[in-house]
Design a protein around this motif. Structure first.
Motif, PDB file in Angstrom:
ATOM      1  N   THR A  53       0.702  -1.231   0.104  1.00 19.98           N
ATOM      2  CA  THR A  53      -0.130  -0.148   0.018  1.00 19.98           C
ATOM      3  C   THR A  53       0.708   1.876   0.006  1.00 19.98           C
ATOM      4  O   THR A  53       0.576   1.995  -0.730  1.00 19.98           O
ATOM      5  CB  THR A  53      -0.373  -0.172   0.828  1.00 19.98           C
ATOM      6  N   GLN A  54       1.966   1.034   0.904  1.00 19.57           N
ATOM      7  CA  GLN A  54       2.870   2.202   0.889  1.00 19.57           C
ATOM      8  C   GLN A  54       3.695   2.136  -0.928  1.00 19.57           C
ATOM      9  O   GLN A  54       3.717   3.295  -0.670  1.00 19.57           O
ATOM     10  CB  GLN A  54       3.934   2.190   2.105  1.00 19.57           C
ATOM     11  N   LEU A  55       4.182   1.798  -0.855  1.00 20.65           N
ATOM     12  CA  LEU A  55       4.464   1.574  -2.383  1.00 20.65           C
ATOM     13  C   LEU A  55       3.692   2.155  -3.301  1.00 20.65           C
ATOM     14  O   LEU A  55       4.408   2.750  -4.044  1.00 20.65           O
ATOM     15  CB  LEU A  55       4.893   0.355  -2.723  1.00 20.65           C
ATOM     16  N   CYS A  56       2.865   1.732  -3.322  1.00 20.64           N
ATOM     17  CA  CYS A  56       1.828   1.558  -4.957  1.00 20.64           C
ATOM     18  C   CYS A  56       0.832   3.066  -4.016  1.00 20.64           C
ATOM     19  O   CYS A  56       1.205   4.222  -5.492  1.00 20.64           O
ATOM     20  CB  CYS A  56       0.916   0.289  -4.947  1.00 20.64           C
ATOM     21  N   LYS A  63       0.237  11.151  -2.587  1.00 19.14           N
ATOM     22  CA  LYS A  63      -0.808  10.749  -3.375  1.00 19.14           C
ATOM     23  C   LYS A  63      -2.080  12.289  -4.115  1.00 19.14           C
ATOM     24  O   LYS A  63      -2.309  12.825  -5.193  1.00 19.14           O
ATOM     25  CB  LYS A  63      -2.424  10.728  -2.314  1.00 19.14           C
ATOM     26  N   GLU A  64      -1.213  13.553  -2.855  1.00 13.04           N
ATOM     27  CA  GLU A  64      -2.062  14.839  -3.815  1.00 13.04           C
ATOM     28  C   GLU A  64      -1.029  15.546  -5.080  1.00 13.04           C
ATOM     29  O   GLU A  64      -1.839  15.892  -6.202  1.00 13.04           O
ATOM     30  CB  GLU A  64      -1.630  16.054  -2.495  1.00 13.04           C
ATOM     31  N   ASN A  65       0.055  14.377  -4.960  1.00 15.09           N
ATOM     32  CA  ASN A  65       0.921  15.468  -5.743  1.00 15.09           C
ATOM     33  C   ASN A  65       0.608  14.602  -6.968  1.00 15.09           C
ATOM     34  O   ASN A  65       0.535  14.903  -8.254  1.00 15.09           O
ATOM     35  CB  ASN A  65       2.369  14.365  -6.084  1.00 15.09           C
ATOM     36  N   LYS A  66       0.148  12.762  -7.377  1.00 19.14           N
ATOM     37  CA  LYS A  66      -0.532  12.240  -8.380  1.00 19.14           C
ATOM     38  C   LYS A  66      -1.575  13.080  -8.738  1.00 19.14           C
ATOM     39  O   LYS A  66      -1.878  13.205  -9.509  1.00 19.14           O
ATOM     40  CB  LYS A  66      -0.503  10.754  -7.692  1.00 19.14           C
ATOM     41  N   LEU A  67      -2.473  13.570  -7.529  1.00 22.34           N
ATOM     42  CA  LEU A  67      -3.281  14.328  -7.865  1.00 22.34           C
ATOM     43  C   LEU A  67      -3.653  14.942  -9.152  1.00 22.34           C
ATOM     44  O   LEU A  67      -4.314  15.703 -10.248  1.00 22.34           O
ATOM     45  CB  LEU A  67      -4.922  14.647  -6.651  1.00 22.34           C
ATOM     46  N   THR A  68      -2.543  15.772  -8.480  1.00 23.16           N
ATOM     47  CA  THR A  68      -2.723  17.737  -8.957  1.00 23.16           C
ATOM     48  C   THR A  68      -1.819  16.658 -10.603  1.00 23.16           C
ATOM     49  O   THR A  68      -2.321  17.692 -11.534  1.00 23.16           O
ATOM     50  CB  THR A  68      -1.531  18.268  -8.810  1.00 23.16           C
ATOM     51  N   VAL A  69      -1.295  15.838 -11.006  1.00 22.94           N
ATOM     52  CA  VAL A  69      -0.801  15.142 -11.623  1.00 22.94           C
ATOM     53  C   VAL A  69      -1.708  14.774 -13.001  1.00 22.94           C
ATOM     54  O   VAL A  69      -1.795  14.971 -13.937  1.00 22.94           O
ATOM     55  CB  VAL A  69       0.576  14.650 -12.477  1.00 22.94           C
ATOM     56  N   SER A  70      -2.737  14.319 -11.953  1.00 25.79           N
ATOM     57  CA  SER A  70      -3.711  14.062 -12.995  1.00 25.79           C
ATOM     58  C   SER A  70      -4.965  14.626 -13.523  1.00 25.79           C
ATOM     59  O   SER A  70      -5.459  14.614 -14.747  1.00 25.79           O
ATOM     60  CB  SER A  70      -4.731  12.301 -12.171  1.00 25.79           C
ATOM     61  N   ILE A  71      -5.380  15.653 -12.207  1.00 27.76           N
ATOM     62  CA  ILE A  71      -5.726  16.769 -12.779  1.00 27.76           C
ATOM     63  C   ILE A  71      -5.605  17.211 -13.613  1.00 27.76           C
ATOM     64  O   ILE A  71      -6.625  18.040 -15.067  1.00 27.76           O
ATOM     65  CB  ILE A  71      -5.880  17.916 -12.257  1.00 27.76           C
ATOM     66  N   GLN A  72      -4.044  18.032 -14.238  1.00 30.75           N
ATOM     67  CA  GLN A  72      -3.201  18.801 -15.260  1.00 30.75           C
ATOM     68  C   GLN A  72      -3.640  17.837 -16.398  1.00 30.75           C
ATOM     69  O   GLN A  72      -3.794  17.891 -17.559  1.00 30.75           O
ATOM     70  CB  GLN A  72      -1.879  18.700 -14.943  1.00 30.75           C
TER      71      GLN A  72
END
Length: 122
Positions: A53-56, A63-72
């Motif tokens: 879970t931690q690795l993935c 998680k916040e960074n992944k969300l920001t990238v996905s929104i972009q």
């Protein structure tokens, strides 16, 4: 917690031990070599699961960074020259799935408008 010697195990203890081993086996068999190396020091199925879970998923900042990238990706989605509708649909669907996984939900109307804006004029 003190573990009972195997000779004192009840049928319920044996059943739990078997399920525990099955869970570890499933986790081990589903991992590729690189991921297996990262979790091979874990001794319990729970430790393996938490490490995966931690690795993935990462921590809250990840998680916040992944969300920001996905929104972009969503905002900047455009159909590429020479790209077929099927290819664009698959790429755009993957972006939507990423967003849903990360907790960002767009309405059908927002998605439809974005798709219409992403298509080339011709």
């Amino acid at each position: 917690m003190v573990e009972k010697p195997r000779a004192e195990w009840s049928d319920e203890d044996k059943k739990k031990s078997n399920l525990y081993n099955v869970a570890k086996d499933i986790l081990y068999k589903t991992l590729d070599k690189n991921m297996f190396i990262k979790i091979k020091t874990c001794s319990t199925a729970k430790e393996i699961w938490e490490k995966l879970t931690q690795l993935c998923e990462g921590n809250d900042q990840t998680k916040e960074n992944k969300l920001t990238v996905s929104i972009q990706k969503f905002v900047n989605a455009k159909m590429k020259p020479g790209e077929t509708m099927a290819e664009f649909d698959e790429r755009f669907s993957n972006i939507i799935c990423e967003l849903i996984y990360l907790g960002k939900i767009y309405t059908n109307r927002e998605i439809s408008l974005k798709v219409m804006r992403a298509l080339p004029r011709e």
